[in-house]
Design an enzyme around this catalytic site. Structure first.
Site, PDB file in Angstrom:
ATOM      1  N   GLY A   1       0.819  -1.221   0.000  1.00  0.00           N
ATOM      2  CA  GLY A   1       0.000   0.000   0.000  1.00  0.00           C
ATOM      3  C   GLY A   1       0.843   1.257   0.000  1.00  0.00           C
ATOM      4  N   ILE A   2       2.059   1.178  -0.554  1.00  0.00           N
ATOM      5  CA  ILE A   2       2.978   2.334  -0.526  1.00  0.00           C
ATOM      6  C   ILE A   2       2.460   3.489  -1.380  1.00  0.00           C
TER       7      ILE A   2
ATOM      8  N   GLY B 100      -0.579   4.523  -1.375  1.00  0.00           N
ATOM      9  CA  GLY B 100      -1.716   5.130  -0.692  1.00  0.00           C
ATOM     10  C   GLY B 100      -1.288   6.297   0.196  1.00  0.00           C
TER      11      GLY B 100
ATOM     12  N   ASP C 112      -1.225   6.628   3.570  1.00  0.00           N
ATOM     13  CA  ASP C 112      -0.338   6.280   4.688  1.00  0.00           C
ATOM     14  C   ASP C 112       0.990   5.735   4.196  1.00  0.00           C
TER      15      ASP C 112
ATOM     16  N   LEU D  74      -2.323  -8.276  -3.538  1.00  0.00           N
ATOM     17  CA  LEU D  74      -2.726  -9.013  -2.336  1.00  0.00           C
ATOM     18  C   LEU D  74      -3.413 -10.331  -2.657  1.00  0.00           C
TER      19      LEU D  74
ATOM     20  N   SER E 196      -8.460  -1.036  12.144  1.00  0.00           N
ATOM     21  CA  SER E 196      -9.254   0.184  11.985  1.00  0.00           C
ATOM     22  C   SER E 196     -10.274   0.384  13.094  1.00  0.00           C
TER      23      SER E 196
ATOM     24  N   GLU F  78     -13.043   1.420  12.549  1.00  0.00           N
ATOM     25  CA  GLU F  78     -14.316   0.994  11.953  1.00  0.00           C
ATOM     26  C   GLU F  78     -14.770  -0.344  12.553  1.00  0.00           C
TER      27      GLU F  78
ATOM     28  N   TYR G  11     -16.280  -3.998   4.836  1.00  0.00           N
ATOM     29  CA  TYR G  11     -14.912  -3.547   5.120  1.00  0.00           C
ATOM     30  C   TYR G  11     -14.554  -3.828   6.580  1.00  0.00           C
TER      31      TYR G  11
ATOM     32  N   LYS H 114     -11.768  -6.333   8.244  1.00  0.00           N
ATOM     33  CA  LYS H 114     -10.705  -5.847   9.144  1.00  0.00           C
ATOM     34  C   LYS H 114     -10.719  -6.603  10.478  1.00  0.00           C
TER      35      LYS H 114
ATOM     36  N   HIS I   9      -7.632   9.177   9.896  1.00  0.00           N
ATOM     37  CA  HIS I   9      -6.553  10.166   9.792  1.00  0.00           C
ATOM     38  C   HIS I   9      -6.471  10.628   8.346  1.00  0.00           C
TER      39      HIS I   9
HETATM   40  P1  NAP Z   1      -5.501   4.177   0.716  1.00  0.00           P
HETATM   41  O1  NAP Z   1      -5.007   5.558   0.489  1.00  0.00           O
HETATM   42  O2  NAP Z   1      -6.810   3.757   0.144  1.00  0.00           O
HETATM   43  O3  NAP Z   1      -4.352   3.179   0.144  1.00  0.00           O
HETATM   44  C1  NAP Z   1      -4.607   1.825  -0.037  1.00  0.00           C
HETATM   45  C2  NAP Z   1      -3.383   1.179  -0.671  1.00  0.00           C
HETATM   46  O4  NAP Z   1      -3.642  -0.222  -0.874  1.00  0.00           O
HETATM   47  C3  NAP Z   1      -3.023   1.742  -2.067  1.00  0.00           C
HETATM   48  O5  NAP Z   1      -1.622   1.794  -2.192  1.00  0.00           O
HETATM   49  C4  NAP Z   1      -3.606   0.690  -2.998  1.00  0.00           C
HETATM   50  O6  NAP Z   1      -2.976   0.637  -4.260  1.00  0.00           O
HETATM   51  C5  NAP Z   1      -3.284  -0.572  -2.211  1.00  0.00           C
HETATM   52  N1  NAP Z   1      -4.061  -1.736  -2.640  1.00  0.00           N
HETATM   53  C6  NAP Z   1      -5.413  -1.862  -2.668  1.00  0.00           C
HETATM   54  N2  NAP Z   1      -5.760  -3.082  -3.116  1.00  0.00           N
HETATM   55  C7  NAP Z   1      -4.608  -3.746  -3.361  1.00  0.00           C
HETATM   56  C8  NAP Z   1      -4.301  -5.055  -3.838  1.00  0.00           C
HETATM   57  N3  NAP Z   1      -5.270  -5.922  -4.158  1.00  0.00           N
HETATM   58  N4  NAP Z   1      -3.007  -5.403  -3.940  1.00  0.00           N
HETATM   59  C9  NAP Z   1      -2.020  -4.528  -3.636  1.00  0.00           C
HETATM   60  N5  NAP Z   1      -2.237  -3.281  -3.192  1.00  0.00           N
HETATM   61  C10 NAP Z   1      -3.522  -2.908  -3.052  1.00  0.00           C
HETATM   62  O7  NAP Z   1      -5.537   3.839   2.262  1.00  0.00           O
HETATM   63  P2  NAP Z   1      -4.869   4.621   3.505  1.00  0.00           P
HETATM   64  O8  NAP Z   1      -5.799   5.689   3.962  1.00  0.00           O
HETATM   65  O9  NAP Z   1      -3.464   4.945   3.176  1.00  0.00           O
HETATM   66  O10 NAP Z   1      -4.933   3.493   4.633  1.00  0.00           O
HETATM   67  C11 NAP Z   1      -3.878   2.530   4.769  1.00  0.00           C
HETATM   68  C12 NAP Z   1      -4.419   1.311   5.511  1.00  0.00           C
HETATM   69  O11 NAP Z   1      -4.880   1.693   6.789  1.00  0.00           O
HETATM   70  C13 NAP Z   1      -5.591   0.602   4.834  1.00  0.00           C
HETATM   71  O12 NAP Z   1      -5.483  -0.776   5.110  1.00  0.00           O
HETATM   72  C14 NAP Z   1      -6.799   1.169   5.548  1.00  0.00           C
HETATM   73  O13 NAP Z   1      -7.886   0.265   5.485  1.00  0.00           O
HETATM   74  C15 NAP Z   1      -6.251   1.320   6.948  1.00  0.00           C
HETATM   75  N6  NAP Z   1      -6.846   2.373   7.789  1.00  0.00           N
HETATM   76  C16 NAP Z   1      -6.928   3.641   7.312  1.00  0.00           C
HETATM   77  C17 NAP Z   1      -7.438   4.630   8.128  1.00  0.00           C
HETATM   78  C18 NAP Z   1      -7.533   6.062   7.656  1.00  0.00           C
HETATM   79  O14 NAP Z   1      -8.251   6.835   8.290  1.00  0.00           O
HETATM   80  N7  NAP Z   1      -6.821   6.454   6.611  1.00  0.00           N
HETATM   81  C19 NAP Z   1      -7.855   4.323   9.432  1.00  0.00           C
HETATM   82  C20 NAP Z   1      -7.732   3.012   9.880  1.00  0.00           C
HETATM   83  C21 NAP Z   1      -7.211   2.035   9.051  1.00  0.00           C
HETATM   84  P3  NAP Z   1      -3.484   1.591  -5.493  1.00  0.00           P
HETATM   85  O15 NAP Z   1      -2.779   2.905  -5.308  1.00  0.00           O
HETATM   86  O16 NAP Z   1      -3.031   0.821  -6.670  1.00  0.00           O
HETATM   87  O17 NAP Z   1      -4.967   1.704  -5.367  1.00  0.00           O
HETATM   88  N1  GDD Z   2     -17.024   9.194   1.827  1.00  0.00           N
HETATM   89  C1  GDD Z   2     -18.103   9.945   2.121  1.00  0.00           C
HETATM   90  N2  GDD Z   2     -18.696  10.667   1.122  1.00  0.00           N
HETATM   91  N3  GDD Z   2     -18.550   9.962   3.391  1.00  0.00           N
HETATM   92  C2  GDD Z   2     -19.633  10.745   3.667  1.00  0.00           C
HETATM   93  C3  GDD Z   2     -20.273  11.514   2.690  1.00  0.00           C
HETATM   94  C4  GDD Z   2     -19.793  11.470   1.348  1.00  0.00           C
HETATM   95  O1  GDD Z   2     -20.312  12.113   0.445  1.00  0.00           O
HETATM   96  N4  GDD Z   2     -21.305  12.208   3.294  1.00  0.00           N
HETATM   97  C5  GDD Z   2     -21.286  11.870   4.575  1.00  0.00           C
HETATM   98  N5  GDD Z   2     -20.281  10.973   4.817  1.00  0.00           N
HETATM   99  C6  GDD Z   2     -19.996  10.337   6.113  1.00  0.00           C
HETATM  100  C7  GDD Z   2     -19.961   8.818   6.057  1.00  0.00           C
HETATM  101  O2  GDD Z   2     -21.298   8.290   6.084  1.00  0.00           O
HETATM  102  C8  GDD Z   2     -19.161   8.513   7.319  1.00  0.00           C
HETATM  103  O3  GDD Z   2     -20.017   8.481   8.434  1.00  0.00           O
HETATM  104  C9  GDD Z   2     -18.217   9.715   7.460  1.00  0.00           C
HETATM  105  O4  GDD Z   2     -18.704  10.711   6.541  1.00  0.00           O
HETATM  106  C10 GDD Z   2     -16.766   9.399   7.139  1.00  0.00           C
HETATM  107  O5  GDD Z   2     -16.716   8.744   5.887  1.00  0.00           O
HETATM  108  P1  GDD Z   2     -15.322   8.457   5.149  1.00  0.00           P
HETATM  109  O6  GDD Z   2     -14.530   9.698   5.038  1.00  0.00           O
HETATM  110  O7  GDD Z   2     -15.643   7.711   3.880  1.00  0.00           O
HETATM  111  O8  GDD Z   2     -14.522   7.538   6.184  1.00  0.00           O
HETATM  112  P2  GDD Z   2     -14.970   6.262   7.048  1.00  0.00           P
HETATM  113  O9  GDD Z   2     -15.051   6.706   8.476  1.00  0.00           O
HETATM  114  O10 GDD Z   2     -16.147   5.586   6.466  1.00  0.00           O
HETATM  115  O11 GDD Z   2     -13.727   5.293   6.831  1.00  0.00           O
HETATM  116  C11 GDD Z   2     -12.393   5.767   6.939  1.00  0.00           C
HETATM  117  O12 GDD Z   2     -11.934   5.658   8.262  1.00  0.00           O
HETATM  118  C12 GDD Z   2     -11.832   4.314   8.757  1.00  0.00           C
HETATM  119  C13 GDD Z   2     -11.349   4.403  10.211  1.00  0.00           C
HETATM  120  O13 GDD Z   2     -12.440   4.618  11.061  1.00  0.00           O
HETATM  121  C14 GDD Z   2     -11.521   4.964   5.964  1.00  0.00           C
HETATM  122  O14 GDD Z   2     -10.253   5.553   5.913  1.00  0.00           O
HETATM  123  C15 GDD Z   2     -11.345   3.531   6.430  1.00  0.00           C
HETATM  124  O15 GDD Z   2     -10.390   2.874   5.602  1.00  0.00           O
HETATM  125  C16 GDD Z   2     -10.836   3.563   7.876  1.00  0.00           C
HETATM  126  O16 GDD Z   2     -10.654   2.252   8.371  1.00  0.00           O
END
Ligand code: NAP
Ligand code: GDD
Length: 337
Positions: free
Chosen positions: A10-11, A13, A15, A66, A132, A134, A155, A159, A185
């Site tokens: 996920g490099i 992405g 994070d 993956l 997560s 979530e 999702y 997780k 984040h």
């Molecule tokens: P992101 O921006 O969506 O990045 C996801 C990464 O996974 C991308 O590099 C993507 O590649 C790669 N990927 C997806 N499917 C793949 C596959 N089948 N094989 C290989 N690589 C694949 O996510 P992020 O926000 O950086 O989050 C990083 C991790 O933390 C994720 O596991 C996410 O679920 C978890 N997480 C995130 C948050 C948050 O708030 N950001 C919170 C809690 C947990 P492409 O660039 O090719 O799409």
């Molecule tokens: N994406 C999105 N788009 N969300 C919306 C919208 C919209 O138009 N309108 C309202 N929301 C609300 C969603 O219903 C949710 O309650 C909240 O905004 C946050 O949505 P997202 O930003 O899509 O994030 P998330 O909380 O569902 O998931 C993210 O955080 C998780 C950690 O708690 C992702 O990064 C997950 O990968 C991560 O695990």
């Protein structure tokens, strides 16, 4: 400076890009797994690019997916990493309702494929699983390492599976495997269909007169939003501990989507109520109403504490959008994400 070798899945992405920067700054040799795509997906790490023909290049990229366990095992065998940061996943909650099976095989089973490759190769490497907040779903806040999981999406269910398989490989085979249970984040590098980036991007476009309306779903959901560069530091700290464990990483504060709208639009000099339209396609079949993390274990054991909270985060993200070259509207309204 470290002489360690790390593998980041996920490099490309959000994070992964910040973590690669952090590890390179510490002297690591960083390997990254990327998917083959018909267009380049490396925009977030292009500034870190080093010519692979130079023998001292510290960042090296490899194709892999993956879904392909044998490729993952072969890569581990040749890279021999000290630390594996497993960040790759289908990470969008709303999309996981449309693609539950794909989400299960990548976000869930992808973790098993990596852990099994570590076990089969016998490498003594440390393993980080991107768990997560979530997973807590409807469990009342504040959520900590001992809170009950109640996943509310494909999702989140994937997780939870990945969380438990990580613990199982720790308990059954002694793998130094940790779960970072990270709350939301964000950053200017956040994917464009997550709500914070969608709002910040639209606020800048509306301020420039390039669009007038923004369509959103549930404005009442509350999230504990932190700043991504700080969160990848917590990941690294987890893998430096003598004993593997699981850690919540969060700010401890929560705001609603409506609050975040207010922060962004006010910073852009706008009244959000004049521009927001409701679109039911952005609702989820089951929602997570309120996430607030208790990160006291991370503070106590890792010396980690968040410093950026949602109001400042909103300003950082809007400023980045205002400074960026004007780009097309990024709302993907056809897909409902
Ligand atoms: P992101 O921006 O969506 O990045 C996801 C990464 O996974 C991308 O590099 C993507 O590649 C790669 N990927 C997806 N499917 C793949 C596959 N089948 N094989 C290989 N690589 C694949 O996510 P992020 O926000 O950086 O989050 C990083 C991790 O933390 C994720 O596991 C996410 O679920 C978890 N997480 C995130 C948050 C948050 O708030 N950001 C919170 C809690 C947990 P492409 O660039 O090719 O799409
Ligand atoms: N994406 C999105 N788009 N969300 C919306 C919208 C919209 O138009 N309108 C309202 N929301 C609300 C969603 O219903 C949710 O309650 C909240 O905004 C946050 O949505 P997202 O930003 O899509 O994030 P998330 O909380 O569902 O998931 C993210 O955080 C998780 C950690 O708690 C992702 O990064 C997950 O990968 C991560 O695990």
């Amino acid at each position: 400076m470290s002489d360690k070798t790390a593998l980041i899945t996920g490099i490309t992405g959000q994070d992964g890009s910040y973590l690669a920067e952090l590890l390179l700054s510490k002297g690591y040799l960083v390997h990254g797994l990327i998917r083959r795509s018909s267009t380049f997906t490396t925009q977030r790490i292009d500034h870190l690019y080093e010519d692979p023909h130079e023998s001292d290049a510290r960042l090296r990229l490899h194709y892999g997916d993956l879904a392909d366990g044998s490729r993952i095992a072969a890569l581990l065998e040749s890279i021999q990493p000290d630390e594996v940061y497993h960040l790759a996943a289908q990470s969008h909650v709303r999309v996981s309702f449309d693609e539950p099976e794909f989400t299960g095989t990548t976000t869930g089973l992808g973790t098993t494929r990596l852990l099994e490759a570590i076990r089969m190769t016998g490498l003594p490497c440390r393993f980080y699983q991107a768990s997560s907040s979530e997973m807590f779903g409807t469990t009342a806040p504040p959520q900590s390492e001992s809170s009950i999981f109640h996943p509310r999406s494909p999702y989140a269910a994937a997780k939870v599976y990945a969380y438990w398989i990580t613990r199982n490989y720790r308990e059954a085979y002694g793998v130094h495997a940790v779960n970072g249970i990270l709350f939301n984040h964000e950053s200017p590098r956040r994917g464009e269909t997550f709500v914070t980036r969608k709002i910040a991007h639209a606020a800048a476009r509306i301020a420039r007169g390039e669009q007038d309306a923004l369509h959103l779903g549930n404005l009442e959901a509350r999230r504990d939003w932190g700043y991504a560069p700080e969160y990848v530091d917590a990941m690294w700290r987890m893998l430096q501990q003598d004993e593997p464990g699981d850690y919540v990483v969060a700010t401890g504060t929560s705001y609603s989507v409506r609050d975040f709208l207010g922060f962004c639009f006010e910073h852009a000099g706008l009244d959000w109520e004049k521009h927001i339209r409701f679109d039911e396609r952005y609702l989820r079949p089951s929602e997570v109403p309120d996430l607030v993390g208790d990160a006291s274990k991370a503070e106590r054991e890792l010396g980690w504490k968040a410093t950026v909270h949602a109001p400042e985060l909103a300003r950082i993200m809007v400023d980045a959008e205002l400074a960026a070259v004007p780009a097309p509207a990024r709302e993907r309204s056809l897909t409902g994400a």
